[in-house]
Design an enzyme around this catalytic site. Sequence first.
Site, mmCIF file in Angstrom:
data_model
loop_
_atom_site.group_PDB
_atom_site.id
_atom_site.type_symbol
_atom_site.label_atom_id
_atom_site.label_comp_id
_atom_site.label_asym_id
_atom_site.label_seq_id
_atom_site.Cartn_x
_atom_site.Cartn_y
_atom_site.Cartn_z
ATOM 1 C CE LYS A 29 0.898 1.466 4.370
ATOM 2 N NZ LYS A 29 1.688 2.631 4.629
ATOM 3 N N PRO B 188 9.752 -4.194 -0.763
ATOM 4 C CG PRO B 188 10.398 -2.027 -1.318
ATOM 5 C CD PRO B 188 9.502 -3.134 -1.743
ATOM 6 C CB ALA C 129 9.737 -0.109 2.205
ATOM 7 N N GLY C 130 7.672 1.316 4.614
ATOM 8 C CA GLY C 130 6.451 2.131 4.666
ATOM 9 C C GLY C 130 5.417 1.678 3.661
ATOM 10 N N GLY D 130 4.542 -4.212 3.996
ATOM 11 C CA GLY D 130 4.839 -5.555 3.497
ATOM 12 C C GLY D 130 4.450 -6.659 4.471
ATOM 13 N N GLY D 131 4.861 -6.527 5.721
ATOM 14 C CA GLY D 131 4.522 -7.542 6.729
ATOM 15 C C GLY D 131 3.021 -7.658 6.929
ATOM 16 C CG ASP E 181 -0.658 -0.275 8.077
ATOM 17 O OD1 ASP E 181 -1.446 0.646 8.378
ATOM 18 O OD2 ASP E 181 0.553 -0.102 7.862
#
Length: 314
Positions: free
Chosen positions: A11, A99, A102-103, A106-107, A141
């Site tokens: 995102k 990445p 990275a903001g 991903g996780g 998130d």
Amino acid sequence: MRSYSLAAHAKINLYLEIIGDRPDGFHELAMVMQSVGLADRIHLEPLQNHEIRVTCDHPQVPSDESNLAYRAADLLRYTFPEAFKKYGGVEIQIQKQIPVGAGLAGGSANAAAVLVGLDLMWQLGLPQTELQQLGAKLGSDIPFCIAGGTAIATGRGEIISPLPSLDAASVVLAKHESLLVSTPQAYKAYREQFSETYVADPAEVGDRHHTVHSGPLVSAINRQDYAQIGELLHNDLEKVVLPLYPQVERLRDAMLQLEPFGAMMSGSGPTVFALAKSLEQAEHIKIQLGDRLSDPDLGIWVTQLVPTGVQLIP
Ligand code: ATP
């Protein structure tokens, strides 16, 4: 029992406003979130034993119980012990494209895919809202990453109001590969510098949420007016992250010089994104950034806005 493969989409934040402190220690936020095509691949393979196992091809991602994907499976195992007993264990194979640190969530995207995939594998039949409530226990998130598309996120980020999906506009993402920004550290720095601007009165917090819901950015999204969206991009965390990491500001400014609709840091950074006017412009920005900054540490991706967070891969 069959295996499942899922795409877990990253995102970006088109808007991130820090409203104040919450009694639970988190920040009260108002954000506009957007899924992008860049995605990890999550493969769920049934195991004969009752184990949850994680493998990942990225050296910075743990394969133990601290992996968010593991924690998502573990949460479902304890919430639905009968299903776990019946269907057994699972190997979660993570192929990273997003990445790390990275903001780009991903996780959280990986955890979202595990929740969606295990719901299918263990035949739980949970509605999306229930998966989101479970996800919110692990990370703010995750509820957005389950639904994806374009949405307003309020509370600590876990309360999702869908917006009309933006068309497949092109985006350029860029990040200094070796640079990691800790999300908790970025929020801590913001509290240290800006807590005098925080709103405490619940009515005023409600007003701030309302302002975003009825504000110009949401109106521009409703009209699919990308030029306006580009002008209205906003991220409070730029105020603390850019002074600490001047290379991130330089990257954003280099993108802006190439005249996209807009460019901004995503989340707590350090990824910067540019909303491009066309795929051609996105490719041009990628080439120009590579030439102008000529930094071997710079990762650059051309992708597009997408309407989904987790997608089953047939
Ligand atoms: P956010 O935008 O939600 O703050 P991020 O994109 O900045 O997240 P992540 O890529 O999610 O950051 O990684 C943050 C940390 O979480 C890393 O230190 C990483 O080791 C750890 N982590 C745990 N599980 C995962 C996972 N499945 N994928 C990526 N990182 C993970």
